[in-house]
Write a protein that holds these residues in place. Structure first.
Motif, mmCIF file in Angstrom:
data_model
loop_
_atom_site.group_PDB
_atom_site.id
_atom_site.type_symbol
_atom_site.label_atom_id
_atom_site.label_comp_id
_atom_site.label_asym_id
_atom_site.label_seq_id
_atom_site.Cartn_x
_atom_site.Cartn_y
_atom_site.Cartn_z
ATOM 1 N N ASP A 14 0.854 -1.187 0.000
ATOM 2 C CA ASP A 14 0.000 0.000 0.000
ATOM 3 C C ASP A 14 0.893 1.241 0.000
ATOM 4 O OD1 ASP A 14 -2.300 -1.591 0.003
ATOM 5 O OD2 ASP A 14 -2.241 -1.790 2.177
ATOM 6 N N HIS A 15 0.864 2.037 1.053
ATOM 7 C CA HIS A 15 1.673 3.260 1.090
ATOM 8 C C HIS A 15 2.865 3.138 2.043
ATOM 9 C CE1 HIS A 15 -1.179 5.379 -1.387
ATOM 10 N NE2 HIS A 15 -2.164 5.035 -0.579
ATOM 11 N N ILE A 16 3.255 1.891 2.322
ATOM 12 C CA ILE A 16 4.361 1.634 3.253
ATOM 13 C C ILE A 16 5.526 1.003 2.503
ATOM 14 C CG2 ILE A 16 5.065 0.419 5.357
ATOM 15 C CD1 ILE A 16 2.019 0.350 6.059
ATOM 16 N N GLY A 17 6.724 1.538 2.734
ATOM 17 C CA GLY A 17 7.934 0.943 2.177
ATOM 18 C C GLY A 17 8.655 0.169 3.268
ATOM 19 N N ILE A 54 8.088 4.661 6.140
ATOM 20 C CA ILE A 54 9.149 3.681 5.924
ATOM 21 C C ILE A 54 9.282 2.823 7.175
ATOM 22 C CG2 ILE A 54 11.616 3.347 5.471
ATOM 23 C CD1 ILE A 54 11.560 6.170 4.144
ATOM 24 N N VAL A 55 9.320 1.503 7.006
ATOM 25 C CA VAL A 55 9.531 0.568 8.114
ATOM 26 C C VAL A 55 10.864 -0.135 7.908
ATOM 27 C CG1 VAL A 55 8.708 -1.551 9.233
ATOM 28 C CG2 VAL A 55 7.070 0.227 8.555
ATOM 29 N N LEU A 56 11.658 -0.221 8.971
ATOM 30 C CA LEU A 56 12.974 -0.860 8.927
ATOM 31 C C LEU A 56 12.971 -2.057 9.862
ATOM 32 C CD1 LEU A 56 15.974 -0.768 7.984
ATOM 33 C CD2 LEU A 56 16.427 0.676 9.978
ATOM 34 N N ALA A 57 13.356 -3.234 9.351
ATOM 35 C CA ALA A 57 13.366 -4.462 10.150
ATOM 36 C C ALA A 57 14.535 -5.333 9.706
ATOM 37 C CB ALA A 57 12.032 -5.202 9.991
ATOM 38 N N GLY A 58 14.705 -6.462 10.368
ATOM 39 C CA GLY A 58 15.765 -7.398 10.017
ATOM 40 C C GLY A 58 15.212 -8.788 9.778
ATOM 41 N N LYS A 59 15.772 -9.509 8.823
ATOM 42 C CA LYS A 59 15.350 -10.883 8.546
ATOM 43 C C LYS A 59 16.188 -11.844 9.392
ATOM 44 C CE LYS A 59 14.114 -11.946 4.296
ATOM 45 N NZ LYS A 59 12.637 -11.759 4.288
ATOM 46 N N GLY A 60 15.624 -13.017 9.670
ATOM 47 C CA GLY A 60 16.365 -14.025 10.415
ATOM 48 C C GLY A 60 16.164 -13.905 11.912
ATOM 49 N N ARG A 61 17.199 -14.267 12.675
ATOM 50 C CA ARG A 61 17.078 -14.401 14.127
ATOM 51 C C ARG A 61 17.121 -13.072 14.869
ATOM 52 N NH1 ARG A 61 22.037 -17.699 15.362
ATOM 53 N NH2 ARG A 61 21.513 -17.041 17.506
ATOM 54 N N ALA A 62 17.586 -12.002 14.218
ATOM 55 C CA ALA A 62 17.759 -10.739 14.938
ATOM 56 C C ALA A 62 17.669 -9.568 13.980
ATOM 57 C CB ALA A 62 19.110 -10.720 15.657
ATOM 58 N N PHE A 194 0.435 -0.027 12.714
ATOM 59 C CA PHE A 194 0.652 1.355 13.137
ATOM 60 C C PHE A 194 1.147 2.204 11.967
ATOM 61 C CE2 PHE A 194 3.223 4.817 14.864
ATOM 62 C CZ PHE A 194 2.305 5.418 15.713
ATOM 63 N N ALA A 195 2.029 1.633 11.143
ATOM 64 C CA ALA A 195 2.518 2.359 9.968
ATOM 65 C C ALA A 195 1.363 2.736 9.052
ATOM 66 C CB ALA A 195 3.544 1.516 9.210
ATOM 67 N N ALA A 196 0.385 1.847 8.917
ATOM 68 C CA ALA A 196 -0.788 2.137 8.086
ATOM 69 C C ALA A 196 -1.595 3.285 8.666
ATOM 70 C CB ALA A 196 -1.651 0.885 7.953
ATOM 71 N N THR A 197 -1.671 3.361 9.993
ATOM 72 C CA THR A 197 -2.377 4.472 10.643
ATOM 73 C C THR A 197 -1.712 5.796 10.272
ATOM 74 O OG1 THR A 197 -3.089 3.095 12.493
ATOM 75 C CG2 THR A 197 -3.031 5.476 12.863
ATOM 76 N N ILE A 198 -0.386 5.850 10.361
ATOM 77 C CA ILE A 198 0.344 7.075 10.017
ATOM 78 C C ILE A 198 0.217 7.375 8.526
ATOM 79 C CG2 ILE A 198 2.588 8.237 10.063
ATOM 80 C CD1 ILE A 198 1.331 7.692 12.815
#
Length: 259
Positions: A14-17, A54-62, A194-198
């Motif tokens: 949608d409107h989230i990267g 923009i959402v920043l995350a990590g793949k895997g265990r951490a 929450f990102a969708a709310t913003i």
């Protein structure tokens, strides 16, 4: 997106990267290429008119284990000064759209610094944070001592950075480092919700709110108030302000266009 990345994955919803660190075999250890790719992706998403958050995350265990020590093992002061590697980190502060970090596992050293570049942080209940650099005979160099001190104050920053201790998500929440904690199973779901709310808010208002709050961190109160006031006035030149107030009067949902 206009380019492929080797060490991160970028997806649009949608409107989230969504940017995900993607070196799971080394727990997403941050090397210079990864940081450069994160910056490039954020700047591209910042320019994309369809993306609101923009959402920043990590793949895997951490989320990430910190800086890649192999890159620094044989470094010397002059080579690091000449490389000027922290320029990319400085440019992260120029991103206008809100950045939300989702932290699971742990965010240590440079990864904690990267997390602190986000505007808001959500974490798994069992996540851990920390600056273990002192155990290697060095210290944070990408803003860790500065951003952490502004968040938690001098005494706690001294304790955490000098000891290199692990900080639990519960303690990070208590000291205002993170916004909320969730079970790891629902962390990304709640973060994206929450990102969708913003993303549904007026984009120009969100942009100028971010600017104003960041100025509050560094400016004396009076100067910060003047900055806020100019941004308040500026929004009255937008179509979104007219639409928002008209929709309120007409008891309907506003349709913001970001102009």
């Amino acid at each position: 997106m206009n380019r492929d990345y080797e060490l991160i994955e970028v997806s649009l919803k949608d409107h989230i990267g969504l940017i995900e660190l993607n070196r799971p075999k080394v727990l997403n250890a941050l090397n210079r290429q990864m940081v450069s790719e994160v910056l490039a992706a954020m700047e591209e998403l910042d320019r994309d008119k369809q993306i609101k958050v923009i959402v920043l995350a990590g793949k895997g265990r951490a989320f990430a284990a910190g800086a890649d020590i192999d890159e620094m093992l044989d470094a010397d002061a002059i080579s690091l000064e000449t490389l000027n590697q922290f320029t990319d980190w400085d440019r992260l502060a120029w991103i206008k759209k809100p950045i939300i970090g989702a932290i699971h596992g742990f965010a240590l050293g440079g990864a904690f610094e990267l997390a602190l570049c986000c505007d808001m942080l959500f974490a798994a209940e069992n996540a851990e944070f920390g600056f273990p650099e002192v155990n290697l005979g060095i210290m944070p160099g990408a803003g860790g001592t500065q951003r952490l001190t502004k968040l938690v104050g001098k005494a706690k920053a001294m304790e955490w950075v000098m000891s290199g201790k692990r900080i639990t998500a519960k303690e990070a929440l208590r000291y205002g480092v993170i916004n909320s904690t969730f079970s790891e199973e629902v962390l990304m779901e709640e973060t994206m919700k929450f990102a969708a709310t913003i993303a549904n808010q007026a984009p120009l208002a969100v942009r100028l709110i971010k600017e104003s709050i960041l100025k509050a961190v560094d400016y004396p109160l009076y100067e910060g108030m003047q900055y806020e006031r100019k941004n308040f006035y500026l929004l009255f030149a937008s179509e979104d302000q007219k639409e928002g107030m008209r929709a309120f009067k007409e008891k309907r949902r506003p349709e913001f266009k970001g102009r």
